[in-house]
Scaffold this active site. Structure first.
Site, PDB file in Angstrom:
ATOM      1  N   GLY A  77       0.798  -1.230   0.000  1.00 21.32           N
ATOM      2  CA  GLY A  77       0.000   0.000   0.000  1.00 21.32           C
ATOM      3  C   GLY A  77       0.829   1.277   0.000  1.00 21.32           C
ATOM      4  O   GLY A  77       0.284   2.378  -0.077  1.00 21.32           O
ATOM      5  N   ILE A 140      11.299 -16.535  -7.498  1.00 19.50           N
ATOM      6  CA  ILE A 140      10.987 -17.970  -7.479  1.00 19.50           C
ATOM      7  C   ILE A 140      10.325 -18.377  -8.802  1.00 19.50           C
ATOM      8  O   ILE A 140      10.160 -19.553  -9.071  1.00 19.50           O
ATOM      9  CB  ILE A 140      10.058 -18.346  -6.304  1.00 19.50           C
ATOM     10  CG1 ILE A 140       8.670 -17.713  -6.453  1.00 19.50           C
ATOM     11  CG2 ILE A 140      10.691 -17.981  -4.973  1.00 19.50           C
ATOM     12  CD1 ILE A 140       7.619 -18.343  -5.541  1.00 19.50           C
ATOM     13  N   ASP A 141       9.923 -17.391  -9.609  1.00 16.32           N
ATOM     14  CA  ASP A 141       9.144 -17.706 -10.821  1.00 16.32           C
ATOM     15  C   ASP A 141      10.020 -18.131 -12.014  1.00 16.32           C
ATOM     16  O   ASP A 141       9.515 -18.715 -12.964  1.00 16.32           O
ATOM     17  CB  ASP A 141       8.304 -16.495 -11.246  1.00 16.32           C
ATOM     18  CG  ASP A 141       7.368 -16.020 -10.145  1.00 16.32           C
ATOM     19  OD1 ASP A 141       7.051 -16.832  -9.252  1.00 16.32           O
ATOM     20  OD2 ASP A 141       6.958 -14.846 -10.174  1.00 16.32           O
ATOM     21  N   GLY A 184       4.281 -19.048  -9.258  1.00 11.59           N
ATOM     22  CA  GLY A 184       5.020 -18.947 -10.513  1.00 11.59           C
ATOM     23  C   GLY A 184       4.451 -17.934 -11.492  1.00 11.59           C
ATOM     24  O   GLY A 184       4.973 -17.776 -12.585  1.00 11.59           O
ATOM     25  N   GLU A 233      -0.107 -22.011 -10.795  1.00  9.98           N
ATOM     26  CA  GLU A 233      -1.181 -21.028 -10.559  1.00  9.98           C
ATOM     27  C   GLU A 233      -1.619 -20.277 -11.826  1.00  9.98           C
ATOM     28  O   GLU A 233      -2.711 -19.709 -11.865  1.00  9.98           O
ATOM     29  CB  GLU A 233      -0.762 -20.017  -9.494  1.00  9.98           C
ATOM     30  CG  GLU A 233       0.394 -19.100  -9.909  1.00  9.98           C
ATOM     31  CD  GLU A 233       0.745 -18.061  -8.850  1.00  9.98           C
ATOM     32  OE1 GLU A 233       0.076 -17.986  -7.812  1.00  9.98           O
ATOM     33  OE2 GLU A 233       1.719 -17.317  -9.075  1.00  9.98           O
ATOM     34  N   HIS A 266       3.038 -18.976   0.298  1.00 15.91           N
ATOM     35  CA  HIS A 266       4.302 -18.247   0.465  1.00 15.91           C
ATOM     36  C   HIS A 266       5.416 -19.068   1.123  1.00 15.91           C
ATOM     37  O   HIS A 266       6.538 -18.572   1.227  1.00 15.91           O
ATOM     38  CB  HIS A 266       4.053 -16.945   1.236  1.00 15.91           C
ATOM     39  CG  HIS A 266       3.234 -15.975   0.431  1.00 15.91           C
ATOM     40  ND1 HIS A 266       1.878 -16.122   0.273  1.00 15.91           N
ATOM     41  CD2 HIS A 266       3.589 -14.896  -0.284  1.00 15.91           C
ATOM     42  CE1 HIS A 266       1.423 -15.157  -0.508  1.00 15.91           C
ATOM     43  NE2 HIS A 266       2.440 -14.395  -0.852  1.00 15.91           N
ATOM     44  N   GLN A 268       6.767 -21.253  -0.336  1.00 17.52           N
ATOM     45  CA  GLN A 268       7.680 -21.441  -1.470  1.00 17.52           C
ATOM     46  C   GLN A 268       8.725 -20.330  -1.541  1.00 17.52           C
ATOM     47  O   GLN A 268       9.765 -20.472  -2.171  1.00 17.52           O
ATOM     48  CB  GLN A 268       6.890 -21.481  -2.789  1.00 17.52           C
ATOM     49  CG  GLN A 268       5.993 -22.697  -2.893  1.00 17.52           C
ATOM     50  CD  GLN A 268       4.866 -22.508  -3.896  1.00 17.52           C
ATOM     51  OE1 GLN A 268       4.974 -22.911  -5.040  1.00 17.52           O
ATOM     52  NE2 GLN A 268       3.786 -21.874  -3.466  1.00 17.52           N
ATOM     53  N   ARG A 269       8.413 -19.199  -0.919  1.00 21.68           N
ATOM     54  CA  ARG A 269       9.374 -18.077  -0.945  1.00 21.68           C
ATOM     55  C   ARG A 269      10.284 -18.094   0.279  1.00 21.68           C
ATOM     56  O   ARG A 269      11.171 -17.252   0.388  1.00 21.68           O
ATOM     57  CB  ARG A 269       8.610 -16.740  -0.991  1.00 21.68           C
ATOM     58  CG  ARG A 269       7.753 -16.637  -2.236  1.00 21.68           C
ATOM     59  CD  ARG A 269       7.497 -15.269  -2.736  1.00 21.68           C
ATOM     60  NE  ARG A 269       7.204 -14.237  -1.812  1.00 21.68           N
ATOM     61  CZ  ARG A 269       6.346 -13.249  -2.061  1.00 21.68           C
ATOM     62  NH1 ARG A 269       5.669 -13.256  -3.213  1.00 21.68           N
ATOM     63  NH2 ARG A 269       6.166 -12.279  -1.218  1.00 21.68           N
TER      64      ARG A 269
HETATM   65  O1  F6P Z   1       6.511 -13.260  -8.146  1.00 24.26           O
HETATM   66  C1  F6P Z   1       6.650 -14.000  -6.988  1.00 24.26           C
HETATM   67  C2  F6P Z   1       5.293 -14.461  -6.461  1.00 24.26           C
HETATM   68  O2  F6P Z   1       5.533 -15.248  -5.303  1.00 24.26           O
HETATM   69  C3  F6P Z   1       4.440 -15.217  -7.468  1.00 24.26           C
HETATM   70  O3  F6P Z   1       4.866 -16.538  -7.665  1.00 24.26           O
HETATM   71  C4  F6P Z   1       3.088 -15.076  -6.860  1.00 24.26           C
HETATM   72  O4  F6P Z   1       2.062 -15.149  -7.812  1.00 24.26           O
HETATM   73  C5  F6P Z   1       3.130 -13.692  -6.252  1.00 24.26           C
HETATM   74  O5  F6P Z   1       4.502 -13.351  -6.097  1.00 24.26           O
HETATM   75  C6  F6P Z   1       2.438 -13.551  -4.929  1.00 24.26           C
HETATM   76  O6  F6P Z   1       2.458 -12.211  -4.572  1.00 24.26           O
HETATM   77  P1  F6P Z   1       2.011 -11.677  -3.140  1.00 24.26           P
HETATM   78  O7  F6P Z   1       3.177 -11.878  -2.217  1.00 24.26           O
HETATM   79  O8  F6P Z   1       1.744 -10.247  -3.377  1.00 24.26           O
HETATM   80  O9  F6P Z   1       0.833 -12.473  -2.696  1.00 24.26           O
END
Ligand code: F6P
Length: 359
Positions: A77, A140-141, A184, A233, A266, A268-269
């Site tokens: 934001g 990660i994408d 992704g 996704e 998340h 995955q991150r």
């Molecule tokens: O680009 C990285 C990513 O983790 C994508 O894989 C995913 O669609 C998006 O960001 C999720 O974003 P946010 O953290 O805003 O939910």
């Protein structure tokens, strides 16, 4: 003595802290000072800019394997390129960022970002006209053109694989399937890699059309009555909206295939940075520092055929597929996808994994 800035922008991923730490170590050896911009462009927009000088005691080796960014990536934001454009304040926003770089007396900026951040930096290059800009690709994408790997991808593959490994055991106990939805965006690389590693029976990615009846037939004829169906996704199914894993799950249920959905989201991150990502982060940091030493600017570090090098941002901007940003007029992002010649697609197909209508 050079003064260099470093900032992490866009979504976080594992490997950012290793990159920051290595930049700091290499810069120190050269006698340079390093300033971390806190909260990405939010921090650079602040008056005065929100920056801290990085010292050895702030980021120790034990901390560098942890995911997230020690410098943070920004507040949801906050004013950024998109919200500034929406409020007609893009010029003011850019001017403020440019002024902050001057106030910090920076000679160079290392921007660790995804394809959106790097495309924006090039599109609004007037911000960086008085410093050397060196970008390092992270996501990660794996959707950044001209680089074979991005920081964070390997750890994400590991995280998603482990998530599926856990599900496989409960799936087996109950003779049922799990439809796992990976992240992704519009790139299926993460789903493809983790799907193969986890032994998924089917992998659906946005780059390849699939047929629901063929998927159902494949699962019904599978040698096991349990397993993982990996769904990226970014896939779509004509006439359906909502989460892709849910729509696939409903189709399977209607065909009598007992299943559940699972969303690693998340996680995955996150996860401790893998050795491969740490080595990539170290190599990319080294290439970025050498680029600064050689007075290069408007470049991105890329790994090609196992070797790190720099490529110009002009080249980056025209590579890959140009995708319009819905929120910023005339803004295009340079995107990469799974190449249909990717040998892993053949490997998956040859191993009896359903990957869509490829042959
Ligand atoms: O680009 C990285 C990513 O983790 C994508 O894989 C995913 O669609 C998006 O960001 C999720 O974003 P946010 O953290 O805003 O939910």
């Amino acid at each position: 003595m050079k003064r260099i800035g470093i900032m992490t922008t866009g979504g976080d991923c594992s490997g950012l802290n290793t990159t920051i730490w290595r930049i700091m170590c290499g810069a120190k050896l050269r006698g340079w000072r390093v300033f971390g911009i806190v909260d990405g462009t939010d921090g650079l927009y602040d008056t005065p800019p929100n920056a801290i000088e990085l010292t050895d005691d702030m980021l120790t080796v034990e901390m560098t394997r942890m995911s997230g960014s020690f410098l943070h990536n920004g507040h949801a934001g906050a004013l950024n390129f998109e919200t500034a454009a929406a409020h007609g304040k893009l010029n003011d926003f850019n001017k403020r960022l440019h002024k902050s770089l001057a106030e910090l007396k920076l000679d160079a900026m290392v921007l660790i970002g995804g394809n959106g951040s790097i495309s924006l930096a090039w599109a609004h290059r007037e911000i960086y006209r008085d410093v050397q800009l060196v970008c390092i690709p992270k996501t990660i994408d794996l959707d950044i053109p001209l680089t074979d790997r991005t920081i964070g991808f390997d750890t994400a593959v590991e995280q998603l694989t482990k998530f599926c490994d856990q599900l496989m055991l409960t799936a087996r106990s109950h003779h049922r399937w799990f439809v796992v939805q990976s992240m992704g965006r519009d790139c299926g690389a993460l789903a493809l890699h983790a799907g193969i590693a986890a032994g998924a029976s089917a992998i659906l990615i946005p780059e390849i059309k699939f047929n629901t009846d063929a998927l159902i037939k494949h699962i019904k004829n599978a040698p096991t009555d349990y397993g993982v169906i990996m769904v990226s996704e970014g896939i779509t199914l004509r006439g359906h909206s909502g989460r892709p894993a849910d729509m696939i799950s409903r189709k399977l249920t209607a065909a009598g295939i007992v299943n559940r959905t699972a969303f690693p989201e998340h996680t995955q991150r996150s996860g401790d940075t893998t050795a491969t990502d740490r080595i990539l982060a170290t190599s990319m940091a080294d290439t970025a520092l050498n680029a600064i030493e050689n007075n290069e600017t408007f470049v991105m570090v890329a790994q090609q055929d196992g070797k790190c090098k720099t490529i110009s941002l002009a080249e980056f901007a025209t590579a890959g597929e140009s995708v319009a940003d819905p929120n910023i007029p005339d803004m295009k992002t340079s995107n990469a996808y799974v190449d249909l010649d990717d040998p892993l697609l053949d490997v998956a197909h040859d191993m009896g994994i359903y990957i869509g209508e490829v042959k």
